[in-house]
Design an enzyme around this catalytic site. Structure first.
Site, mmCIF file in Angstrom:
data_model
loop_
_atom_site.group_PDB
_atom_site.id
_atom_site.type_symbol
_atom_site.label_atom_id
_atom_site.label_comp_id
_atom_site.label_asym_id
_atom_site.label_seq_id
_atom_site.Cartn_x
_atom_site.Cartn_y
_atom_site.Cartn_z
ATOM 1 C CE1 TYR A 182 -11.743 40.691 106.801
ATOM 2 C CE2 TYR A 182 -12.409 41.627 108.892
ATOM 3 C CZ TYR A 182 -11.712 41.721 107.713
ATOM 4 O OH TYR A 182 -10.994 42.859 107.438
ATOM 5 C CE LYS A 233 -16.682 48.911 93.879
ATOM 6 N NZ LYS A 233 -16.402 50.295 93.437
ATOM 7 C CG ASP A 265 -14.950 52.992 94.855
ATOM 8 O OD1 ASP A 265 -16.089 53.040 95.356
ATOM 9 O OD2 ASP A 265 -14.762 52.870 93.629
ATOM 10 C CG ASP A 289 -10.561 45.602 109.691
ATOM 11 O OD1 ASP A 289 -10.008 46.408 110.456
ATOM 12 O OD2 ASP A 289 -10.131 44.454 109.493
ATOM 13 C CG ASP A 293 -7.629 50.517 111.109
ATOM 14 O OD1 ASP A 293 -8.370 50.559 112.110
ATOM 15 O OD2 ASP A 293 -6.788 49.628 110.927
#
Length: 406
Positions: A182, A233, A265, A289, A293
């Protein structure tokens, strides 16, 4: 053992759980504040950033709850409301005015509603409401985002998962907030060797950024159930290889915490398959993020989840993790409980006011136990209410004295 990272909370305790304290059904009369002390013994300045969409509605409810809980604990608040996001764009032409950031920095804590909306979707990036939020986090230097996801007994049937899977879930996502893709550079638009337009971003982390969020996560896990899962990852991304190496190195400082690693994942799948396996999760900005959620839906609604963003010094930023929900803005349909619980986190983590925080946490439990539900968590047999009425019922519980039913 290395010295623990000191965050901005006056009494930092990275542990969030709704507590049962004494409450009753007596309702406070409108306009009446029953004080625990005649003269407030503590005073704090809180910057309110209502923002866009349902933000002003939920901030209004949370502010009233803060006032009442504070008055009962001898705390006086000075609130200053400032524009941010789309509201600031319309008023000043920028998503984070200098005056807003200055006021936030000079306060004891910041309570944010929500930002964004369809109205500004086509704006250039630097004029999008979301840019204001990123600038605010960077300006306050809040790098550690704590997002609890707890399935309350009263709401287990509202979860999208089977009851036996959702029941008893109690986890915390610790998200790195000011680094990663970001904020990484280079970023932008260009053309490739075929002359086609491309967009590019950079996932980059320095060792110190990983070390400090890792220590926050280990401290959080230490005060919970002693289990920390680091999500990355590392089978594909160099930034994740460094992340895993640094987190593993920091683990030697916390021999009492059990550390595991998981690819993102797989973590996304496991959160749906068996969420109770997780206690504390630490991960980078973009993965946090997404996963937080996802975790919110296990609890029944994103409208129930608060968050705290903390730095090494200065005020913390407290906000619900739901968006601005422009489709229901102004219709009295919003669930204010995530913002109310964010106010409780503000008291606990930002100001060290544990007793006032417990009043609010218990009031939310009591209100839910009495059957009040907004549309996002409503089910048969409960009373459907709007944002304002839910706030009124929470106020009744804050001011009450009998034990909250669980």
């Amino acid at each position: 053992m290395a010295a623990c990272l000191q965050l901005n909370a006056k009494s930092f305790r990275p542990y969030f759980r709704l507590n049962s304290v004494s409450v009753s059904k007596q309702s406070p009369k409108p306009g009446r504040i029953r004080c625990a002390t005649t003269t407030p013994s503590k005073r704090y300045t809180i910057t309110l950033l209502p923002g866009d969409g349902i933000g002003p509605e939920v901030i209004s409810v949370a502010t009233n709850v803060l006032k009442l809980a504070g008055s009962l604990e001898g705390i006086e608040f000075k609130f200053q409301e400032m524009p941010v996001g789309g509201a600031a764009l319309d008023l000043t032409g920028v998503p984070l005015p200098e005056e807003t950031l200055s006021a936030a920095k000079q306060s004891d804590a910041v309570l944010l509603g929500a930002i964004g909306g369809y109205k500004w979707d086509k704006n250039e990036k630097h004029l999008k409401p979301e840019t204001g939020l990123l600038q605010l986090r960077a300006g306050l230097k809040v790098f550690a985002n704590l997002r609890p996801a707890t399935v309350l007994p009263q709401l287990v049937d509202a979860s999208t998962l089977k009851k036996e899977v959702a029941e008893g879930v109690d986890l915390m996502v610790v998200r790195e907030l000011t680094g990663g893709i970001y904020f990484g550079k280079p970023r932008g638009f260009s053309k490739n060797e075929n002359g086609e337009e491309i967009g590019f971003n950079t996932e980059v982390y320095a060792a110190y950024e990983i070390d400090r969020i890792a220590r926050v996560a280990f401290e959080t896990a230490r005060k919970r159930r002693g289990k920390l899962c680091s999500v990355d990852k590392a089978n594909v991304l160099e930034a994740s290889i460094l992340w895993r190496n640094r987190v593993t190195a920091i683990a030697s400082e916390y021999p009492d915490v059990e550390l595991s690693h998981m690819y993102v994942d797989n973590a996304a799948m496991q959160l749906v398959r068996n969420p109770k396996q997780f206690d504390t999760i630490v991960t980078n900005n973009i993965f946090g993020d997404i996963l937080s959620d996802e975790a919110s839906m296990i609890t029944g609604s994103i409208g129930m989840l608060p968050s705290a963003s903390l730095g090494e010094s200065g005020p913390g930023l407290f906000e619900p993790i739901h968006g601005s929900a422009p489709d229901i803005a102004g219709q009295d349909k919003a669930n204010p409980l995530a913002t109310v619980l964010s106010a409780a986190m503000l008291l606990k983590y930002g100001l060290g006011e544990e007793d006032a925080a417990k009043r609010i946490e218990a009031a939310v439990l009591d209100t839910l136990s009495r059957g009040y539900r907004t549309v996002d968590i409503h089910s048969d047999g409960n009373k459907l209410v709007g944002c304002k009425e839910m706030g009124e019922e929470v106020l009744k519980s804050v001011d009450s004295q009998v034990p909250a039913p669980v």
